[in-house]
Design a protein around this motif. Structure first.
Motif, PDB file in Angstrom:
ATOM      1  N   ILE A  93      -5.950  -3.234 -12.111  1.00  0.00           N
ATOM      2  CA  ILE A  93      -4.810  -2.564 -11.947  1.00  0.00           C
ATOM      3  C   ILE A  93      -4.635  -1.875 -10.324  1.00  0.00           C
ATOM      4  O   ILE A  93      -5.675  -1.192 -10.044  1.00  0.00           O
ATOM      5  CB  ILE A  93      -4.616  -1.454 -13.097  1.00  0.00           C
ATOM      6  N   ALA A  94      -3.529  -2.065  -9.659  1.00  0.00           N
ATOM      7  CA  ALA A  94      -3.501  -1.570  -8.445  1.00  0.00           C
ATOM      8  C   ALA A  94      -2.833   0.143  -8.825  1.00  0.00           C
ATOM      9  O   ALA A  94      -1.814   0.084  -9.179  1.00  0.00           O
ATOM     10  CB  ALA A  94      -2.437  -2.150  -7.624  1.00  0.00           C
ATOM     11  N   HIS A  95      -3.849   0.688  -8.593  1.00  0.00           N
ATOM     12  CA  HIS A  95      -3.367   2.184  -8.900  1.00  0.00           C
ATOM     13  C   HIS A  95      -2.860   2.955  -7.801  1.00  0.00           C
ATOM     14  O   HIS A  95      -3.763   3.455  -6.779  1.00  0.00           O
ATOM     15  CB  HIS A  95      -4.846   3.100  -9.245  1.00  0.00           C
ATOM     16  N   CYS A  96      -1.680   2.777  -7.380  1.00  0.00           N
ATOM     17  CA  CYS A  96      -1.086   3.104  -6.252  1.00  0.00           C
ATOM     18  C   CYS A  96      -0.876   4.406  -5.814  1.00  0.00           C
ATOM     19  O   CYS A  96      -0.266   5.219  -7.048  1.00  0.00           O
ATOM     20  CB  CYS A  96       0.133   2.164  -5.859  1.00  0.00           C
ATOM     21  N   HIS A 104       2.660   0.432  -0.194  1.00  0.00           N
ATOM     22  CA  HIS A 104       2.370   0.198  -1.676  1.00  0.00           C
ATOM     23  C   HIS A 104       1.858  -1.115  -1.618  1.00  0.00           C
ATOM     24  O   HIS A 104       0.845  -1.533  -2.251  1.00  0.00           O
ATOM     25  CB  HIS A 104       3.730   0.225  -2.714  1.00  0.00           C
ATOM     26  N   TRP A 105       2.431  -2.221  -0.902  1.00  0.00           N
ATOM     27  CA  TRP A 105       1.979  -3.591  -0.900  1.00  0.00           C
ATOM     28  C   TRP A 105       0.759  -3.911  -0.384  1.00  0.00           C
ATOM     29  O   TRP A 105      -0.023  -4.398  -1.022  1.00  0.00           O
ATOM     30  CB  TRP A 105       3.100  -4.644   0.178  1.00  0.00           C
ATOM     31  N   VAL A 109      -2.478  -5.542  -2.519  1.00  0.00           N
ATOM     32  CA  VAL A 109      -3.000  -6.484  -1.718  1.00  0.00           C
ATOM     33  C   VAL A 109      -4.825  -6.058  -1.934  1.00  0.00           C
ATOM     34  O   VAL A 109      -5.559  -7.090  -2.189  1.00  0.00           O
ATOM     35  CB  VAL A 109      -2.940  -6.780  -0.364  1.00  0.00           C
ATOM     36  N   SER A 110      -5.078  -4.713  -2.003  1.00  0.00           N
ATOM     37  CA  SER A 110      -6.493  -4.393  -1.795  1.00  0.00           C
ATOM     38  C   SER A 110      -6.908  -4.722  -3.221  1.00  0.00           C
ATOM     39  O   SER A 110      -8.054  -5.162  -3.373  1.00  0.00           O
ATOM     40  CB  SER A 110      -6.645  -3.099  -1.487  1.00  0.00           C
ATOM     41  N   ALA A 111      -6.207  -4.475  -4.251  1.00  0.00           N
ATOM     42  CA  ALA A 111      -6.552  -4.609  -5.685  1.00  0.00           C
ATOM     43  C   ALA A 111      -6.791  -5.957  -5.901  1.00  0.00           C
ATOM     44  O   ALA A 111      -7.777  -6.425  -6.472  1.00  0.00           O
ATOM     45  CB  ALA A 111      -5.560  -4.013  -6.581  1.00  0.00           C
TER      46      ALA A 111
END
Length: 183
Positions: A93-96, A104-105, A109-111
């Motif tokens: 999960i991208a925990h933004c 956000h994007w 991408v990091s996740a």
């Protein structure tokens, strides 16, 4: 395994069985995910491990989501069976965070980079996997079950286990010319 060889010959394995990575091997996989590029040191990843009884719970969740969407019996059955393709699934999960410096994007991408790093770490240790996405990553019922906030994104489900098919040792590299230009 040589790192360059690993990168140049990576391929997903869709047929996975027990054993799943565990102990130090599993921790290495998670630690590799934690080393993904992280602009702003936001650590925009969360990993939810699904195994054993969790696979049955995930199966029930996907079956319920498929029914909620009014899918036909074949699609509902496919959803029910999906978690049993591997003995371990890591939901990434991208925990933004709201950040004036890191959009956000970039956090998503990091996740995604975390997923790639974890799959490569599994492969380097004799396991393999496949990164699956699809409609379930955005489904409200699935997102809720994984505790996603509005700004979070499920970037995928990393299925991990022991590959059942012997892969060819070398991947034929595509011609890079159509993908490369110079500024």
């Amino acid at each position: 395994m040589d790192a360059l060889d690993l990168l140049l010959n990576r391929r997903s394995a869709a047929r996975l069985a027990a054993p799943a990575p565990e102990g130090e091997v599993r921790q290495n996989i998670i630690n590799a995910g934690l080393r993904a590029p992280d602009h702003g040191a936001l650590q925009p990843w969360r990993f939810v491990l699904i195994e054993e009884q969790g696979l049955e719970r995930f199966s029930q969740l996907l079956q319920s989501a498929a029914r909620q969407d009014g899918l036909d019996d074949a699609a509902i059955d496919k959803a029910r069976q999906a978690p049993f393709r591997a003995p371990l699934i890591i939901t990434v999960i991208a925990h933004c965070s709201d950040s004036p410096k890191v959009p956000h994007w970039e956090q998503v991408v990091s996740a995604g980079c975390a997923v790639q790093a974890m799959q490569m770490a599994a492969l380097a240790q004799g396991f393999n996997g496949i990164w699956r996405t699809g409609a379930w990553t955005a489904h409200a019922q699935v997102r809720e079950a994984f505790g996603c906030r509005e700004q979070d994104e499920i970037v995928g489900f990393l299925y991990l286990g022991t590959p059942q098919l012997k892969a060819a040792s070398k991947v034929v590299a595509p011609d890079s010319a159509p993908f490369v230009s110079y500024f």
